[in-house]
Each structure stands twice: as structure tokens, then as C-alpha cells.
Write a protein that holds these residues in place. Structure first.
Motif, mmCIF file in Angstrom:
data_model
loop_
_atom_site.group_PDB
_atom_site.id
_atom_site.type_symbol
_atom_site.label_atom_id
_atom_site.label_comp_id
_atom_site.label_asym_id
_atom_site.label_seq_id
_atom_site.Cartn_x
_atom_site.Cartn_y
_atom_site.Cartn_z
ATOM 1 N N SER A 2 0.843 -1.192 0.000
ATOM 2 C CA SER A 2 0.000 0.000 0.000
ATOM 3 C C SER A 2 0.876 1.239 0.000
ATOM 4 C CB SER A 2 -0.951 0.025 1.193
ATOM 5 O OG SER A 2 -2.058 -0.833 0.985
ATOM 6 N N ASP A 47 -3.606 7.978 -6.033
ATOM 7 C CA ASP A 47 -4.440 7.099 -6.859
ATOM 8 C C ASP A 47 -3.645 6.512 -8.016
ATOM 9 O OD1 ASP A 47 -6.677 7.625 -5.293
ATOM 10 O OD2 ASP A 47 -7.315 9.303 -6.538
ATOM 11 N N LYS A 61 -9.383 3.266 -9.329
ATOM 12 C CA LYS A 61 -10.022 3.441 -8.028
ATOM 13 C C LYS A 61 -9.514 4.736 -7.391
ATOM 14 C CE LYS A 61 -11.234 -1.298 -6.671
ATOM 15 N NZ LYS A 61 -12.651 -1.019 -6.450
ATOM 16 N N SER A 91 -9.241 7.365 -4.158
ATOM 17 C CA SER A 91 -9.145 7.355 -2.703
ATOM 18 C C SER A 91 -10.238 8.213 -2.066
ATOM 19 C CB SER A 91 -7.763 7.878 -2.294
ATOM 20 O OG SER A 91 -7.738 8.282 -0.945
ATOM 21 N N THR A 121 -15.825 6.406 -4.627
ATOM 22 C CA THR A 121 -14.517 6.393 -3.991
ATOM 23 C C THR A 121 -14.396 5.152 -3.110
ATOM 24 O OG1 THR A 121 -15.239 7.632 -2.040
ATOM 25 C CG2 THR A 121 -14.460 8.916 -3.936
ATOM 26 N N ASP A 122 -13.184 4.835 -2.715
ATOM 27 C CA ASP A 122 -12.944 3.666 -1.871
ATOM 28 C C ASP A 122 -12.073 4.042 -0.683
ATOM 29 O OD1 ASP A 122 -14.030 1.094 -3.264
ATOM 30 O OD2 ASP A 122 -13.042 2.216 -4.872
ATOM 31 N N SER A 134 -9.208 2.951 2.193
ATOM 32 C CA SER A 134 -7.906 2.335 1.917
ATOM 33 C C SER A 134 -7.756 0.924 2.463
ATOM 34 C CB SER A 134 -6.791 3.234 2.461
ATOM 35 O OG SER A 134 -6.773 4.453 1.755
ATOM 36 N N ALA A 155 -7.053 -2.322 -4.512
ATOM 37 C CA ALA A 155 -7.169 -1.697 -5.834
ATOM 38 C C ALA A 155 -6.996 -2.729 -6.931
ATOM 39 C CB ALA A 155 -6.109 -0.604 -5.985
ATOM 40 N N VAL A 191 -5.813 0.439 -2.016
ATOM 41 C CA VAL A 191 -6.163 1.796 -2.427
ATOM 42 C C VAL A 191 -5.299 2.775 -1.632
ATOM 43 C CG1 VAL A 191 -7.994 3.547 -2.344
ATOM 44 C CG2 VAL A 191 -8.499 1.216 -3.142
#
Length: 569
Positions: A88, A185, A201, A203, A244-245, A247, A251, A272
């Protein structure tokens, strides 16, 4: 066969990128690697005199490959690679870039290689001050307050102001940009081998705090908000995103190209991304109503609170409050100071002028000795200034500074404001000058804490992370004295990277949620600074003087930004 699981946290800072390989069982650092951005180190594409700061995507790509490979090699090479389960990334922000339809930054495409407007517009770039002011004025024309979740004031450091500025000044970008993408992103998209920017994807952290995305709006503000601001923005909203997603979500997985570069499996999960301070708050084991301060060149202050506690309350003048931007299921509230360590670095550079410009001209020593002496002295300046400042008597003193050397982030963003120092006399020496600057940065921190408290959000204590927090006992003790509350310093050296590693562990399915990852992988605190009650009276008086001087500076700032709040705020 080993049953250990490892993850990699990648932390993109202002000057460098750092990767850390972490054991998911206990948060232990297995290996780490740092890469200084070579183009940035040369000052390329930047014009500090006009607050233009750009970074080439090649700096990011080269650093990503170098640091991850170095971490794996240090830990055991091919033997350790199969144990890596997730990666990440956190980055500075808002640091967006114009991309083509494949999600490739324009600076990586023919004809744009040396165009600063095709590169990432770094968080500290303030060339969009005019555009931010226009957004703030424009927002007053709408019944819906589209600035309500970003504290009521839009900043030149953020997504839309930078986009509008770039479109206005560069026709080639206007003609070729198919989207506008945050650094946090783009890197996961790159690692996953993405080829369609529409599938990137986005953030929740970046979109909510910097791009006006909100659940209440079902995404971004409507098309007419942007097209009526400037026709250049017409249709650009549709090139961006709706969803949005958080974290803790994956992703994707590592693509074959990057798996080959890094010597890892294509089963490695990529999380993400998010901004550094938000992941750093998790790495620093944030708790509800404790303010996590990432203290480096600037500060980014993060507080989390249960959504139900806020009861629709909106905090004015901060950098936003977003559900799930830090810990999914909780509100993340962000504030910060535009210059913190940068204030001390500015003063060091100021008094180092003879070292930088005269020493190599000396007839007494050769150039190599001069350069070595310069490096030796510069490395000692801040530490020795701190010792001398700490040794000064505690009697009331005249020097008073305001810390807005890079504008003011919060409370109430205004990047046009300037710093100041008063009370200078013939007895003012470098340690006294430095003491005033240090106090100003601590007073700036208190102004943020007071804003939260004034609007009904308690602050129980401070969690200090970042370079200044780890290295400067003088600043941390002064801050505890000014804030009149304890400051705990997190033990882990690279807390933002650890936070990214925790999110990687959740995205990879090793832990069910962020709270479980924090509990298992948190490394605790190494020190606590407690306020000295004997200095309470002095600092309270000086803080009131700081506020007064700040009001004076704002009064004579010709383009002072006015907060925009609807009555419901």
C-alpha cells in the motif's frame, strides 16, 4: 517453510520515497530503503519565487522500483519474496497530475517530457491562489454549500484550484488531458497495470478532503457548479469519478510487468492509496479525540471521531471531515500548518548565507575542505540553536513571530498571508530569533487545537510523528507547554510507511479491519512530553500577542479570503 507474512508500506514524501518491509505479526521493520528524487534534488521544474513546485513522475517510478527491490534484497532476496502479500502507498497531497485516457501522466508522453504543467503539482505549489479565491466566491452563489465538508474555505493547495490554473495557463494540457489524478491514486493504478483511467479506483481520503467529493452530494458537486465557474471546466467533471474507496479495499493485484521488475508474485494485493498523514495517523495508533500531528516540512493534523458523536456538526476552517478517510466507519478530520520544519529550514538557510556563498571563495582553505566544512556546520545549526534557545532565561521577552511563511493552511486557509517577526532589538541574536520562530509554530498548533475545542470537538492529547517529533525535544517540550497537554511520540521511525503497511495487511485479508491491524502491528510510544505549568502564564500571554499580530497581518492583507458558511453551519 516459513509461515510469516510480510507487507510493504510505501511512503512518498516531499523530498524522497521510503519503502518499509514489515512483519504483519508484530509490525516489526524487516528492512527499509530511501530514494531521493534526483530531478527534485536539482530543483528542476520548480520556481520558488512564484511558489511553483512540480515533480516529474519518473522520480516517483524510479523511487518505487529502487526502494521495493532494495527492501527485498536486504531481507533475503528471492527467499523472502514469496512471503510478501500486499503493498500500500501513501503520498503527499493534494498532488495531482494531468493524464491521458490510459491514466498515463502527460509528462510520460511524447512532447510533454519537460513541461512542468504535465507533471505532478506538488502539495506546496501555491500558483493557484487566484483560482482558489474564485472558487470561494463562486460557492456563495449556490443554495447548497459545496464547501461545507472542507471547512468552508477552498485552498490553493487543492485539486480543483490546481486543475483550473493548469487548464488556464497551458493550451496543450487543455487539449490532451483526459483526466486529473491524485498521486496516491496513480501509483496503485500503475502497480496494477491499469490502462483505462475511467477504471482507476479513487481514494476516499483524497477525494473527500481535497476534491469536494461527499456522500451527501452523491459524488462531486454538479456540472453547473464547475462550468459556471469557468467554461474551461465544462465536461471535466465527467472525466473524473463518482465513487470512492477507503484504503482497506484492494485496488487490484500486482501486474506481470511490475511483478517482473520487483521479483514478486502477481498475487500480491495492492491497496487503495491515501495521503501520508492519514495513513501515518493509523501507523501512529490514533485514538478517538487524540490529535495526530505529522510534523515535517509542514504539519498535517488528523483527528478521528465516531460518526454518531458529531451529530451533523461541521467544523469550520479546517481541511475537511470525511467519513472513512482515516479509519473506515469513523469521521476523519484534517487540519495542518503550511510551514513547520520549513520555518526552521528557512532560518538555517538565512544564517548560512556566508557558508553557501563565501566559504568556497576563501584563500585559506581549498574548495573540497570548504565544502566539507560547510556540510559539517550546517548539520549542527538547528541542534545547537535549540540548545542555546533552551538555555535562555524564561523571563518575558520581546521577540514575537507569526509562522505563515508559506501561507496559512488552518484554521481558515489563506495562502496569501505572510509571516512576520516583531520586537527585534540590538540584543536579538540567532538563538532568540529561533526561539520566536519555534514558539510561532507551536502557537500555530494551538490555534488548530482551539478551533476544534471552540466548535465542540474535544482534543485529549497529541500523538507526535514525523521527523521534527522524533528529533527535536526542544520543540516538542515547548509545544506541550503551549498546548498545556501531553504529547506522546510514536516509537516507529517511519510511521506513515507503517500505516501504509497496516492498510496493506487489511487489503490483503490478513486482518479483518484497520483496528485489528493497529492492535497487532502497533509498536507503541517511546516518550511523552508533559506540560510545564511554570511556563503556562508566559505562553498564554505570548499566544494572545501572536493572535493579535496575526489579526494585524490579515487586516492589511489586500486579498484576505473570507470564510463561507451557510447559516446551518
Amino acid at each position: 517453510m516459513s509461515t510469516a507474512n510480510y507487507v510493504i508500506g510505501v511512503d512518498y514524501g516531499t523530498d524522497s520515497v521510503r519503502s518499509v518491509l514489515v512483519d504483519t505479526a508484530n509490525g516489526k521493520e524487516i528492512s527499509a530503503s530511501v530514494f531521493l528524487y534526483p530531478r527534485w534534488q536539482k530543483g528542476l521544474y520548480c520556481k520558488p519565487a512564484i511558489n511553483q513546485f512540480r515533480q516529474h513522475p519518473l522520480d516517483y517510478i524510479e523511487g518505487l522500483e529502487h526502494t521495493i527491490k532494495a527492501c527485498i534484497e536486504k531481507a533475503g532476496g528471492a527467499a523472502i519474496a514469496p512471503l510478501v502479500k500486499g503493498i500500500s502507498v501513501d503520498t503527499t497531497g493534494s498532488s495531482p497530475v494531468a493524464v491521458d485516457a490510459t491514466g498515463t501522466p502527460l509528462a510520460l508522453t511524447p512532447g510533454f517530457e519537460e513541461n512542468p504543467n504535465a507533471m505532478f503539482v506538488l502539495w506546496k505549489d501555491h500558483t493557484a491562489v487566484k483560482e482558489a479565491a474564485e472558487i470561494n466566491e463562486h460557492a456563495t452563489q449556490f443554495k447548497t454549500n459545496y464547501l461545507k465538508y472542507v471547512g468552508g474555505i477552498y485552498s490553493s493547495e487543492w485539486f480543483w484550484a490546481k486543475l483550473l490554473r493548469t487548464l488556464r495557463v497551458d493550451q496543450s494540457i487543455r487539449s490532451n488531458a483526459q483526466s486529473w489524478v491524485e498521486h496516491c491514486d496513480w501509483v496503485p493504478f500503475l502497480l496494477c497495470g491499469g490502462k483505462d483511467v475511467a477504471k482507476m479506483k479513487r481514494s476516499r481520503c483524497a477525494a473527500g478532503h481535497k476534491a469536494l467529493w461527499a456522500e451527501e452530494f452523491n459524488g462531486l458537486p454538479p456540472e453547473d457548479f464547475f462550468s459556471s465557474l469557468d467554461p474551461l471546466l465544462a465536461g471535466f467533471r465527467d472525466k473524473l469519478f463518482t465513487d470512492t474507496d477507503t484504503s482497506d479495499v484492494a485496488a487490484g493485484t500486482l501486474c506481470a510487468e511490475w511483478a517482473g521488475k520487483l521479483g514478486l508474485s502477481t498475487d500480491v494485493v495492492i491497496g487503495v492509496g491515501a495521503f501520508d498523514a492519514h495513513m501515518g495517523a493509523v501507523g501512529g495508533q490514533i485514538e478517538p479525540y487524540y490529535l495526530s500531528k505529522v510534523m515535517g516540512t509542514s504539519t498535517c493534523d488528523i483527528l478521528v471521531a465516531p460518526n454518531e458523536d458529531l451529530h451533523g456538526k461541521l467544523i469550520g476552517g479546517i481541511c475537511g471531515q470525511v467519513n472513512g478517510s482515516v479509519i473506515p466507519g469513523m469521521a476523519g478530520l484534517e487540519a495542518g500548518q503550511s510551514a513547520f520544519g520549513d520555518v526552521y529550514a528557512w532560518f538555517k538557510n538565512l544564517i548560512s548565507w556566508p557558508l553557501n556563498h563565501l566559504l568556497t571563495e576563501s584563500a585559506l582553505i581549498d574548495e573540497a575542505t570548504a565544502l566539507a566544512l560547510k556540510e559539517e556546520v550546517e548539520a549542527k545549526i538547528i541542534a545547537n540553536l535549540s540548545k542555546q534557545a533552551e538555555a535562555l532565561d524564561d523571563e518575558d521577552y520581546a521577540e514575537l513571530a507569526v509562522d505563515w511563511l508559506n501561507g496559512r493552511r488552518t484554521p481558515d486557509a489563506n495562502q496569501e498571508l505572510k509571516g512576520a517577526i516583531t520586537g527585534l532589538g540590538l540584543g536579538t541574536d540567532a538563538p532568540r530569533f529561533f526561539r520566536a520562530l519555534a514558539a510561532a509554530t507551536c502557537f500555530g498548533a494551538k490555534a488548530i487545537v482551539d478551533r476544534f475545542k471552540e466548535q465542540g470537538v474535544p482534543v485529549k492529547g497529541i500523538i507526535g510523528i514525523g521527523g521534527v517529533a522524533k528529533k527535536s525535544a526542544y520543540i516538542m517540550q515547548m509545544m506541550a507547554d503551549v498546548l498545556e497537554m501531553p504529547i506522546r511520540i510514536h516509537r516507529f521511525e517511519h510511521t506513515c510507511a507503517l500505516g501504509a503497511a497496516m492498510f496493506a495487511a487489511v487489503a490483503a485479508g490478513i486482518y479483518p479491519n484497520v483496528e485489528a491491524a493497529m492492535e497487532a502491528m502497533g509498536t507503541g510510544f517511546e516518550k511523552e512530553y508533559k506540560p510545564n505549568v511554570k511556563k503556562q502564564k508566559l505562553y498564554r500571554k505570548h499566544y494572545e500577542q501572536y493572535l493579535g499580530l496575526g489579526r494585524y497581518l490579515e487586516k492589511y492583507n489586500k486579498k484576505e479570503l473570507k470564510p463561507y458558511y451557510h447559516e446551518q453551519l
